[in-house]
Write an enzyme that holds these catalytic residues in place. Structure first.
Site, PDB file in Angstrom:
ATOM      1  N   GLU A 436       0.783  -1.253   0.000  1.00  0.00           N
ATOM      2  CA  GLU A 436       0.000   0.000   0.000  1.00  0.00           C
ATOM      3  C   GLU A 436       0.803   1.285   0.000  1.00  0.00           C
ATOM      4  O   GLU A 436       0.260   2.336   0.329  1.00  0.00           O
ATOM      5  CB  GLU A 436      -0.997   0.004   1.174  1.00  0.00           C
ATOM      6  CG  GLU A 436      -2.058  -1.066   1.029  1.00  0.00           C
ATOM      7  CD  GLU A 436      -3.145  -1.027   2.109  1.00  0.00           C
ATOM      8  OE1 GLU A 436      -2.984  -0.291   3.079  1.00  0.00           O
ATOM      9  OE2 GLU A 436      -4.139  -1.750   1.948  1.00  0.00           O
TER      10      GLU A 436
HETATM   11  C1  BMA Z   1      -4.762  -3.239   4.894  1.00  0.00           C
HETATM   12  C2  BMA Z   1      -3.495  -3.900   5.332  1.00  0.00           C
HETATM   13  C3  BMA Z   1      -3.082  -3.529   6.702  1.00  0.00           C
HETATM   14  C4  BMA Z   1      -4.241  -3.270   7.599  1.00  0.00           C
HETATM   15  C5  BMA Z   1      -5.542  -3.676   6.981  1.00  0.00           C
HETATM   16  C6  BMA Z   1      -6.718  -3.353   7.824  1.00  0.00           C
HETATM   17  O1  BMA Z   1      -4.700  -2.253   4.041  1.00  0.00           O
HETATM   18  O2  BMA Z   1      -2.522  -3.803   4.380  1.00  0.00           O
HETATM   19  O3  BMA Z   1      -2.217  -2.458   6.680  1.00  0.00           O
HETATM   20  O4  BMA Z   1      -4.053  -3.919   8.775  1.00  0.00           O
HETATM   21  O5  BMA Z   1      -5.679  -3.005   5.808  1.00  0.00           O
HETATM   22  O6  BMA Z   1      -6.875  -1.981   7.996  1.00  0.00           O
END
Ligand code: BMA
Length: 860
Positions: A436
């Site tokens: 991300e």
């Molecule tokens: C995503 C993951 C984590 C996170 C999850 C829940 O984007 O990559 O970074 O724990 O969401 O928010």
């Protein structure tokens, strides 16, 4: 000359807190109970700290991460070891900043948890006792210092100083994990005496587009020594497939090419598509007198793995799909986070239990997420063995990472080491640059011009593009044949990361983002959904673990409960999805039940609707769904479908049902047609039912589709069946028409009947797949009296199974017993009359099931 000898220094370690303090006296050295190890684990065993997984104790151990610690060991060196031309100390992993001294002299400063260090130490060693000490600085303070020097950057989760530190990022706290800054020698330390050793071995397998395999083995020696080598390829039974002896090692290097075509070896397949044959490559290097110098064995397999990004028929965009040995595979799987806050407590057995859960749940892919660790070899070995495809992120997550010279140098070394360590695993099918970080760059409006491929990104506000687009792909390309993807998610083709037509997608508009109803998963689809999720409470036993007997805190809004949910706005979000869909109670046992059923419904419908999008060659509109997340690193309420203690939540089972080789899916939609353009009052509402089937096997399947409709409030039923053919490796539309039993309506006040449709795919009486479709939202349903349901739960003669039957349809049955948890084969069961279901219940031992929850069980 001496053969090599490797001694692991694992006995007799002790540790101390520099200067003493809260846990120990100044100068007091405490014996380590195990090795490798880290400080929290040791202090916990010595009962010097409370269990940070209970209550609010996470906050009572924060001082450990901001204190200095030392570990020491006195080890014995044999005269014969000192006779070797080279003696090294090998550190498989140090967490994170240690000054390492041997007999009082500093030999190493460590700076990256993910690195392996090797230090020549012959000159400093003596025969007999030698002392090794590792003195650790606070990684947190170090990060704060680096941040001061190089800048504070944007991130989601944790403390921004983490962006400068090459240490598992989840240690700093995440939206499912505690802040636990581990410290210590977390991987083994060895003493290695040798003349020359195999410094790098690359058993490069390759499978051509016509599926013909080949193998090239190359290696290099640490020191140039006149030598020859024998290279042998064996199958798993030990039978020699190919070998070459007397291979000349020139300038410390050698290469052997083996002819393995013509059926000499078999290909490795992911689970569901064939076997997982593995082979070993054994390299033995001999000196001129034929004495062994160095040996190395590596497990390998032959498979062709590709990421296909082709144009699609009838839709914009391109596929993002995995093709293994020419077979396009729908990837139904999970995201993986580190399975413990204290990594040294992970055993091979626990890894196996986790990965076996994937197999038992009909999943075929796991994504090792970028905020954790590059997992140990055992993890990938088990994936190879079980046929689980691995999506491997590099360890960067949710941040605006820097790219100053020392940082780039550090991550280059890390990437090279990790790619070389992991490349031979057939399970590993993709490397992704980070988690991300492009999404964060978009959200924070950092410099990100997707059309610019040539600038020096280090000079922009998104410097790590240099790492993700140059450093990492170069390391992957030079050292492996594995596909590289810049990030997860990453669309490519100049599109932003939220694009639904290109690349992979993290679909968080259910839960996060716009907080869509889960019923919109079909609209929210992507080409490959590598993250999506929904929270639920864990097993009540897990809740009781973290309560630690504190009865006063045993309610959903308590301070302790809140500390065991780290997600932003979790109370609002959990309640939003509950209140929109369920009439529910709020005592803790009920909250566990309702959040679990809600999660089970949410996640199963995603897999159901996205698997429908896998429509055959050229129409792979969605090629994968990986749930966020399979596991937890401590006892917590999170998106996990199985909790920290390996207790599956009901969602684990509803997903497993959607990933069976054959499934049947349904939607019901209300279609409103107005009498004329001008009218709002005159219309008809028709309830339309759509039915489809899926088949993940490579041959078409004849089956009987049986559809039965029930009215929850009368004895009316209707049933029809038809012979269908499920196309190979795709979904097949089977029916579209009026929902049986529901006449057209002309007024909104005309309440629709509570018609439940049960569909089954049958193969000569065997149920291949079943699914019941209920009217939604469930909260509108008037459930019959529990005593009128005719629900029967009988323990089977084997004592380890139960049979469920009913006189009226029941939704979301969750079974439990007092005492230890049972290993169920299914949960969140939808039951209809005439279709009894047998559920395995390992550990039931003949008892009867005493706890039964379902929608309309009288609790709300
Ligand atoms: C995503 C993951 C984590 C996170 C999850 C829940 O984007 O990559 O970074 O724990 O969401 O928010």
């Amino acid at each position: 000359m001496t053969a090599s000898s490797l001694t692991t220094i694992s006995e007799g370690w002790s540790f101390t807190q520099i200067g003493g303090g809260q846990g120990t006296e100044e100068g007091e050295w405490l014996a380590c109970s195990e090795f490798p190890t880290t400080v929290h684990v040791e202090l916990l065993k010595l009962k010097k700290i409370p269990d940070p997984f209970i209550g609010l104790h996470e906050w009572d151990v924060q001082w450990i991460g901001e204190t200095e610690w030392a570990f020491k060991n006195t080890f014995n060196v044999k005269v014969s070891d000192l006779a070797a031309p080279n003696v090294d100390l090998v550190f498989e992993g140090v967490d994170t900043f240690a000054s390492v001294k041997l007999n009082g002299e500093e030999i190493l400063q460590t700076y990256n948890q993910f690195l392996n260090y090797r230090v020549p130490v012959k000159k400093l060693l003596k025969a007999g006792a030698n002392e090794l000490t590792l003195t650790f600085e606070s990684a947190f303070y170090k990060g704060r210092d680096l941040q001061k020097q190089h800048g504070k950057f944007a991130l989601w989760n944790g403390d921004s100083s983490r962006l400068h530190i090459r240490k598992a990022q989840y240690n700093y706290g995440w939206d499912w994990g505690p802040v636990l800054m581990t410290v210590g020698p977390w991987r083994p330390i060895h003493l290695h005496a040798y003349t020359a050793r195999i410094a790098s071995l690359f058993a490069r397998t390759s499978v051509s587009s016509s599926l013909s395999p080949s193998l090239t083995v190359s290696f290099s020696l640490s020191h140039e020594v006149a030598s020859t080598a024998s290279v042998v390829l064996k199958d798993s039974s030990g039978k020699v497939i190919a070998q070459e002896s007397k291979v000349q090692v020139k300038d410390g290097e050698a290469q052997v090419k083996f002819e393995v075509g013509g059926g000499k070896v078999e290909l490795w397949y992911p689970i569901g598509y064939g076997k997982q044959p593995t082979y070993t490559v054994e390299v033995a290097v001999l000196d001129e007198q034929n004495n062994a110098l160095s040996n190395q064995t590596q497990k390998i397999a032959f498979r062709r793995a590709q990421v296909v990004q082709d144009e699609l028929i009838d839709q914009e965009g391109r596929t993002f799909l995995f093709e293994i040995n020419g077979i396009r595979i729908f990837c139904g799987g999970s995201n993986w986070i580190p399975a413990d806050s204290f990594l040294t407590t992970m055993t091979p057995e626990r890894y196996r239990a986790w990965l076996q859960l994937l197999i038992d749940g009909n999943q075929n892919m796991i994504r090792v997420w970028g905020g954790g660790i590059y997992e140990p070899d055992i993890f990938y070995d088990i994936c190879d063995e079980l046929g689980i495809m691995v999506w491997q992120d590099f360890m960067f997550g949710c941040g605006q990472y820097p790219a100053y010279d020392s940082f780039v140098k550090n991550v280059t070394e890390e990437a090279e080491q990790q790619v070389q360590r992991l490349r031979h695993h057939p399970s590993l099918v993709i490397f992704a640059g980070n988690n991300e970080d492009y999404q964060l760059a978009e959200a924070n409006k950092l410099d990100l011009d997707y059309s610019d491929e040539t600038s020096d990104f280090r000079k922009t506000t998104f410097p790590a593009r240099h790492i993700y687009e140059r450093v990492l792909p170069a390391a992957v390309k030079e050292h492996s044949d594995i596909h590289y993807h810049r990030s997860s998610p990453y669309s490519g083709f100049g599109k932003v990361t939220t694009n639904q037509q290109y690349g992979d997608l993290h679909q968080w508009n259910v839960w996060h983002g716009s907080q869509e109803p889960w019923h919109n998963w079909d609209i929210l689809a992507g080409r490959f959904v590598s993250e999506f999720g929904m929270e639920a409470y864990p097993d009540i036993r897990t809740v009781d673990y973290w309560l630690g007997g504190n009865k006063a805190e045993r309610f959903p809004q308590s301070r302790t409960m809140n500390n065991h949910n780290k997600a932003d706005g979790f109370e609002r979000r959990l309640e939003l999805y509950l209140v929109e869909n369920f009439k529910h109670a709020f005592d803790v046992d009920s909250y566990v039940y309702y959040t679990q059923v809600m999660q089970a419904e949410t996640l199963a419908s995603a897999y159901r609707l996205w698997r429908r999008n896998w429509r055959g060659k050229g129409r792979e509109y969605t090629a994968g769904a990986l749930v966020w997340q399979i596991n937890d690193c401590w006892p917590v309420t999170s998106w996990a479908i199985v909790d920290y203690f390996l207790r599956p939540k009901p969602a684990y089972f509803t997903i497993a049902r959607e990933l069976r080789p054959f499934t049947v899916g349904m939607t019901r939609k209300e279609v409103k047609t107005f009498a004329n353009e001008r009218s709002a009052a005159f219309f008809t509402i028709e309830t339309v039912l759509e039915v489809w089937g899926t088949n993940s096997t490579l041959s078409e399947k004849k089956a009987t589709l049986e559809v039965t409709a029930f009215d929850l409030h009368s004895d009316w039923t209707e049933t029809w069946s038809k012979e269908v053919i499920l196309a190979a490796n795709s979904s097949t539309e089977l029916y579209k028409g009026e929902l049986p039993g529901q006449p057209k309506r002309t007024k909104v006040s005309e309440v629709p009947k509570t018609i439940i449709i049960s569909a089954r795919l049958l193969d000569n009486g065997t149920v291949l797949g079943r699914y019941s479709n209920w009217p939604e939202p469930f909260k509108y349903i008037h459930f019959p009296d529990v005593k009128d349901l005719g629900l029967k739960i009988t323990t089977g003669a084997d004592g380890e199974s139960v049979e469920l039957s009913t006189q009226k349809p029941i939704k979301g049955i969750v079974l439990d017993v007092d005492g230890d948890a049972i290993q169920w084969s299914d949960q969140a069961i939808d039951l209809v009359p005439g279709d009894p279901q047998v559920i395995k219940a390992k550990g039931l031992k003949g008892r009867s099931v005493c706890k039964v929850r379902f929608l309309g069980d009288g609790s709300a």
